[in-house]
Motif scaffolding. Structure first.
Motif, PDB file in Angstrom:
ATOM      1  N   GLY A   1     -12.918  18.978   7.162  1.00  0.00           N
ATOM      2  CA  GLY A   1     -11.673  19.356   6.518  1.00  0.00           C
ATOM      3  C   GLY A   1     -11.117  18.356   5.535  1.00  0.00           C
ATOM      4  N   ASN A   2     -11.986  17.562   4.914  1.00  0.00           N
ATOM      5  CA  ASN A   2     -11.508  16.597   3.911  1.00  0.00           C
ATOM      6  C   ASN A   2     -12.404  16.633   2.678  1.00  0.00           C
ATOM      7  OD1 ASN A   2      -9.629  14.565   3.123  1.00  0.00           O
ATOM      8  ND2 ASN A   2     -11.179  13.000   3.491  1.00  0.00           N
ATOM      9  N   GLY A   3     -12.853  17.847   2.314  1.00  0.00           N
ATOM     10  CA  GLY A   3     -13.803  17.980   1.221  1.00  0.00           C
ATOM     11  C   GLY A   3     -13.302  17.420  -0.083  1.00  0.00           C
ATOM     12  N   TYR A   4     -12.065  17.735  -0.463  1.00  0.00           N
ATOM     13  CA  TYR A   4     -11.536  17.233  -1.722  1.00  0.00           C
ATOM     14  C   TYR A   4     -11.263  15.726  -1.646  1.00  0.00           C
ATOM     15  CZ  TYR A   4     -11.073  22.094  -3.108  1.00  0.00           C
ATOM     16  OH  TYR A   4     -11.350  23.395  -3.426  1.00  0.00           O
ATOM     17  N   GLY A   5     -10.953  15.227  -0.452  1.00  0.00           N
ATOM     18  CA  GLY A   5     -10.814  13.782  -0.296  1.00  0.00           C
ATOM     19  C   GLY A   5     -12.136  13.074  -0.506  1.00  0.00           C
ATOM     20  N   PHE A   6     -13.256  13.674  -0.053  1.00  0.00           N
ATOM     21  CA  PHE A   6     -14.573  13.095  -0.287  1.00  0.00           C
ATOM     22  C   PHE A   6     -14.929  13.108  -1.778  1.00  0.00           C
ATOM     23  CE2 PHE A   6     -15.834  14.629   4.192  1.00  0.00           C
ATOM     24  CZ  PHE A   6     -15.318  13.476   4.741  1.00  0.00           C
ATOM     25  N   ASP A   7     -14.519  14.159  -2.473  1.00  0.00           N
ATOM     26  CA  ASP A   7     -14.850  14.273  -3.898  1.00  0.00           C
ATOM     27  C   ASP A   7     -14.066  13.288  -4.750  1.00  0.00           C
ATOM     28  OD1 ASP A   7     -16.486  16.303  -3.127  1.00  0.00           O
ATOM     29  OD2 ASP A   7     -15.157  17.917  -3.778  1.00  0.00           O
ATOM     30  N   GLY A   8     -12.832  12.968  -4.332  1.00  0.00           N
ATOM     31  CA  GLY A   8     -12.032  12.010  -5.076  1.00  0.00           C
ATOM     32  C   GLY A   8     -11.656  12.508  -6.464  1.00  0.00           C
ATOM     33  N   ALA A   9     -11.707  11.592  -7.434  1.00  0.00           N
ATOM     34  CA  ALA A   9     -11.293  11.922  -8.797  1.00  0.00           C
ATOM     35  C   ALA A   9     -12.217  12.923  -9.466  1.00  0.00           C
ATOM     36  CB  ALA A   9     -11.216  10.648  -9.641  1.00  0.00           C
ATOM     37  N   ALA A  10     -13.365  13.246  -8.856  1.00  0.00           N
ATOM     38  CA  ALA A  10     -14.258  14.259  -9.419  1.00  0.00           C
ATOM     39  C   ALA A  10     -13.620  15.635  -9.427  1.00  0.00           C
ATOM     40  CB  ALA A  10     -15.568  14.298  -8.636  1.00  0.00           C
TER      41      ALA A  10
ATOM     42  N   ALA B   1     -14.260  27.966   9.175  1.00  0.00           N
ATOM     43  CA  ALA B   1     -14.478  28.190   7.745  1.00  0.00           C
ATOM     44  C   ALA B   1     -13.174  28.459   7.004  1.00  0.00           C
ATOM     45  CB  ALA B   1     -15.443  29.356   7.535  1.00  0.00           C
ATOM     46  N   GLY B   2     -12.173  28.960   7.711  1.00  0.00           N
ATOM     47  CA  GLY B   2     -10.864  29.143   7.094  1.00  0.00           C
ATOM     48  C   GLY B   2     -10.031  27.878   7.078  1.00  0.00           C
ATOM     49  N   VAL B   3     -10.112  27.095   8.152  1.00  0.00           N
ATOM     50  CA  VAL B   3      -9.302  25.878   8.263  1.00  0.00           C
ATOM     51  C   VAL B   3      -9.826  24.778   7.345  1.00  0.00           C
ATOM     52  CG1 VAL B   3      -8.660  24.001   9.834  1.00  0.00           C
ATOM     53  CG2 VAL B   3      -8.489  26.375  10.593  1.00  0.00           C
ATOM     54  N   ILE B   4     -11.139  24.718   7.136  1.00  0.00           N
ATOM     55  CA  ILE B   4     -11.742  23.616   6.368  1.00  0.00           C
ATOM     56  C   ILE B   4     -11.119  23.461   4.981  1.00  0.00           C
ATOM     57  CG2 ILE B   4     -13.870  22.927   5.182  1.00  0.00           C
ATOM     58  CD1 ILE B   4     -15.386  23.842   7.679  1.00  0.00           C
ATOM     59  N   PRO B   5     -11.133  24.487   4.117  1.00  0.00           N
ATOM     60  CA  PRO B   5     -10.549  24.274   2.781  1.00  0.00           C
ATOM     61  C   PRO B   5      -9.035  24.160   2.811  1.00  0.00           C
ATOM     62  CG  PRO B   5     -11.193  26.563   3.029  1.00  0.00           C
ATOM     63  CD  PRO B   5     -11.685  25.851   4.261  1.00  0.00           C
ATOM     64  N   LEU B   6      -8.380  24.868   3.756  1.00  0.00           N
ATOM     65  CA  LEU B   6      -6.929  24.815   3.797  1.00  0.00           C
ATOM     66  C   LEU B   6      -6.435  23.424   4.157  1.00  0.00           C
ATOM     67  CD1 LEU B   6      -4.318  26.420   3.533  1.00  0.00           C
ATOM     68  CD2 LEU B   6      -4.485  26.981   5.968  1.00  0.00           C
ATOM     69  N   SER B   7      -7.028  22.802   5.181  1.00  0.00           N
ATOM     70  CA  SER B   7      -6.614  21.455   5.551  1.00  0.00           C
ATOM     71  C   SER B   7      -6.974  20.448   4.480  1.00  0.00           C
ATOM     72  CB  SER B   7      -7.260  21.052   6.883  1.00  0.00           C
ATOM     73  OG  SER B   7      -8.674  21.006   6.749  1.00  0.00           O
ATOM     74  N   SER B   8      -8.018  20.736   3.714  1.00  0.00           N
ATOM     75  CA  SER B   8      -8.436  19.811   2.670  1.00  0.00           C
ATOM     76  C   SER B   8      -7.444  19.784   1.515  1.00  0.00           C
ATOM     77  CB  SER B   8      -9.822  20.194   2.158  1.00  0.00           C
ATOM     78  OG  SER B   8     -10.269  19.287   1.187  1.00  0.00           O
ATOM     79  N   VAL B   9      -6.888  20.946   1.149  1.00  0.00           N
ATOM     80  CA  VAL B   9      -5.950  20.978   0.023  1.00  0.00           C
ATOM     81  C   VAL B   9      -4.522  20.676   0.460  1.00  0.00           C
ATOM     82  CG1 VAL B   9      -7.357  22.584  -1.294  1.00  0.00           C
ATOM     83  CG2 VAL B   9      -5.629  23.481   0.257  1.00  0.00           C
ATOM     84  N   VAL B  10      -4.205  20.893   1.740  1.00  0.00           N
ATOM     85  CA  VAL B  10      -2.850  20.617   2.213  1.00  0.00           C
ATOM     86  C   VAL B  10      -2.639  19.121   2.406  1.00  0.00           C
ATOM     87  CG1 VAL B  10      -1.271  20.898   4.155  1.00  0.00           C
ATOM     88  CG2 VAL B  10      -2.472  22.877   3.246  1.00  0.00           C
ATOM     89  N   ALA B  11      -3.619  18.437   2.993  1.00  0.00           N
ATOM     90  CA  ALA B  11      -3.469  17.000   3.266  1.00  0.00           C
ATOM     91  C   ALA B  11      -4.773  16.275   2.972  1.00  0.00           C
ATOM     92  CB  ALA B  11      -3.052  16.776   4.719  1.00  0.00           C
TER      93      ALA B  11
ATOM     94  N   ALA C   1       0.842  -1.203   0.000  1.00  0.00           N
ATOM     95  CA  ALA C   1       0.000   0.000   0.000  1.00  0.00           C
ATOM     96  C   ALA C   1       0.872   1.246   0.000  1.00  0.00           C
ATOM     97  CB  ALA C   1      -0.918   0.007   1.226  1.00  0.00           C
ATOM     98  N   ARG C   2       0.460   2.229  -0.805  1.00  0.00           N
ATOM     99  CA  ARG C   2       1.178   3.496  -0.841  1.00  0.00           C
ATOM    100  C   ARG C   2       0.722   4.349   0.328  1.00  0.00           C
ATOM    101  NH1 ARG C   2       1.031   5.234  -7.239  1.00  0.00           N
ATOM    102  NH2 ARG C   2       1.963   3.331  -8.064  1.00  0.00           N
ATOM    103  N   GLN C   3       1.662   4.828   1.094  1.00  0.00           N
ATOM    104  CA  GLN C   3       1.349   5.620   2.280  1.00  0.00           C
ATOM    105  C   GLN C   3       2.274   6.816   2.328  1.00  0.00           C
ATOM    106  OE1 GLN C   3      -0.951   6.685   4.332  1.00  0.00           O
ATOM    107  NE2 GLN C   3      -1.216   4.716   5.324  1.00  0.00           N
ATOM    108  N   SER C   4       1.691   7.997   2.501  1.00  0.00           N
ATOM    109  CA  SER C   4       2.491   9.208   2.585  1.00  0.00           C
ATOM    110  C   SER C   4       3.186   9.275   3.941  1.00  0.00           C
ATOM    111  CB  SER C   4       1.603  10.437   2.394  1.00  0.00           C
ATOM    112  OG  SER C   4       0.656  10.528   3.443  1.00  0.00           O
ATOM    113  N   ARG C   5       4.139  10.200   4.016  1.00  0.00           N
ATOM    114  CA  ARG C   5       4.826  10.378   5.298  1.00  0.00           C
ATOM    115  C   ARG C   5       3.854  10.827   6.368  1.00  0.00           C
ATOM    116  NH1 ARG C   5      10.177  13.895   5.129  1.00  0.00           N
ATOM    117  NH2 ARG C   5      10.646  12.148   3.717  1.00  0.00           N
ATOM    118  N   PHE C   6       2.929  11.719   5.992  1.00  0.00           N
ATOM    119  CA  PHE C   6       1.907  12.156   6.941  1.00  0.00           C
ATOM    120  C   PHE C   6       1.056  10.980   7.402  1.00  0.00           C
ATOM    121  CE2 PHE C   6      -2.521  13.409   7.622  1.00  0.00           C
ATOM    122  CZ  PHE C   6      -2.373  14.303   8.675  1.00  0.00           C
TER     123      PHE C   6
END
Length: 507
Positions: free
Chosen positions: A335-344, A405-415, A11-16
């Motif tokens: 804080g994982n909005g883009y992770g929920f969207d996936g390849a979309a 509201a500020g942390v939500i998108p930032l944490s989503s795109v950072v990790a 399995a591929r796993q990031s350092r984080f």
């Protein structure tokens, strides 16, 4: 076992992700050891200690089953892969049942339940041996039940899967609220009260091992054998039931019968890119089972934790802060909005509307949580009857809403955390959630400082000034962190999409 080891090894796993898994494991180990130490240090007299251990076992059992329902099984060994393998169902069921015990969670659970063994040996050697047998049977029962729940929840139609996700979210919420009640309830159980709670702990299977251990120490043969026999019978029933559950899971076919109705609706949001994102996000937070489940956790836990002091100690001190607690948790789990969207996310990259997407996500979350959190704060302030708490609750709520509201998108795109094979975020998402809680709490620092100064000098004017400070700092957090998130989405969008799409291909 070889299949699981190979899946985890490749399995591929990031350092984080690696660091997060280690941190989660250390935290779980500390909690398990603390439960073991409780069994070593608790009073060995009377039945209070057995009731306390029964309550702790109940919390561990609920947590283990709730996690099994939420995760939907072992992502390293997807059950659907065994649909076409020519292996007898009973042989396959026996192998998967044994595989379910080869888990870190089983080790942590065993350490925690060993508190009953320590409690028994402190009272009598025979009681200690009974504790070993009872703990082993309890561990087997929890393992089998977790395996069955993980296989049963996702079976059937998409609607049933969504219902299972929401049900598991409700169970997790109950576990968290129960965790906040543990300390006062343990203090009450030490004295054998309330009697209804003692009876409930004794009746539930999680307390049977402690009941048998306590009865063995007191020399009651029937009280020792009956709980052990009940545990053994429960394990046997679950073991015989498991092949039928597995068979139903492997033979099930997801069906969907959705009827689309077109209705003319009056436009409320502006006909812009940001307005379209707001509309999409509001619908997803209600219709997507993952998002709705996390929102349910925030609503139940945020309110439940603030009601705990009222139930356990009769004090209303936390009622005005129910909105603040709900907003913090809701912001952390979002804080994982883009992770929920996936390849979309490919659609976003094609349109080039990354900044509008970030703003839309922020405003949608504020529209969804802001009115509810404010209503909780107002009602809690009225019921609490504490005038001093009003500027504190309103000022902190404004800062928390803006910071979240500020942390939500930032944490989503950072990790961004991709969804696993069962459509759920991986275990590293939990660590990310705690990190978001810390960041949101830090955004209230200026408001909290003004509140403390106003309280120290006894000035109500300075104290109420904190409400304006909270609004200002919250607005600044939305604008600044949102801009950073938009820049990150523009610069790192292709890398984020690649990571999310690769995770989808590995499923």
């Amino acid at each position: 076992m070889g299949m699981r080891a190979a899946a985890l090894r490749n399995a591929r796993q990031s350092r984080f992700g690696t660091v997060a898994l280690l941190a989660a494991g250390v935290f779980g180990l500390l909690v398990a050891v603390s439960t073991l130490l409780f069994g070593i240090t608790t009073s060995a007299r009377g039945t209070g200690g057995a009731a306390q251990l029964g309550l702790l076992s109940l919390s561990w059992m609920a947590g283990r089953i709730g996690f099994a329902a939420f995760s939907g099984g072992d992502p390293a060994v997807p059950l659907d892969l065994f649909r076409t393998i020519p292996v007898g169902r009973r042989i396959l069921a026996r192998s998967l049942a044994l595989l379910g015990f080869a888990d870190v969670a089983t080790v942590l659970l065993g350490i925690a339940l060993a508190g009953t063994v320590a409690y028994g040996f402190r009272r009598d050697p025979v009681a200690g041996l009974v504790g070993i047998l009872g703990t082993a049977l309890t561990l087997i029962m929890i393992g089998l039940l977790g395996t069955i729940v993980a296989a049963a929840v996702p079976v059937g139609s998409r609607r049933r899967q969504d219902l299972g996700t929401l049900l598991s979210a409700a169970v997790i919420s109950g576990v968290v609220v129960l965790g906040t009640l543990i300390q006062p309830l343990l203090a009450l159980l030490a004295d054998g009260r309330p009697r209804a709670l003692v009876i409930m702990v004794e009746i539930l299977p999680s307390g049977w091992s402690a009941d048998a251990t306590s009865a063995a120490a007191a020399g009651h043969l029937a009280g020792t054998l009956l709980p052990l026999a009940a545990l053994a019978a429960g394990c046997a029933v679950l073991y015989r039931w498991w092949p039928y559950v597995l068979d139903a899971r492997l033979l099930s076919q997801a069906t969907s019968s959705r009827h689309v109705r077109s209705r003319s609706r009056r436009r409320v949001l502006p006909a812009t890119a940001t307005g379209a994102v707001i509309c999409r996000e509001l619908r997803l937070w209600i219709r997507d089972p993952n998002r709705a489940g996390f929102l349910l956790v925030a609503v139940v836990v945020g309110l439940g934790v603030c009601v705990v002091p009222l139930i356990s100690q009769g004090t209303r001190v936390l009622l005005p802060f129910a909105g603040c607690g709900t907003a913090i948790i809701a912001g952390a789990v979002a804080g994982n909005g883009y992770g929920f969207d996936g390849a979309a996310m490919a659609v976003l990259l094609d349109t080039g509307a990354e900044r509008a997407d970030v703003r839309g996500r922020q405003l949608a979350w504020l529209l969804l949580l802001g009115p509810y959190a404010l209503a909780l704060t107002v009602v809690g302030g009225l019921l609490g009857g504490q005038p001093w708490a009003l500027p504190w609750s309103y000022g902190l709520l404004a800062a928390i809403l803006g910071g979240a509201a500020g942390v939500i998108p930032l944490s989503s795109v950072v990790a961004p955390q991709p969804l696993d094979a069962n459509g759920s975020p991986g275990p590293t998402w939990v660590v990310k959630t705690y990190a978001s809680i810390v960041l949101i709490a830090l955004s209230t620092t200026p408001t909290l400082a003004v509140l403390i100064i106003g309280r120290a000098v006894g000035s109500s004017l300075i104290t109420w000034l904190a409400v304006a400070i909270g609004v200002i700092t919250g607005t600044v957090a939305i604008m600044v962190l949102g801009r950073l998130a938009g820049s990150r989405a523009v610069a790192g969008g292709p890398e984020i999409y690649q990571a999310l799409s690769q995770a989808g291909f590995r499923k």
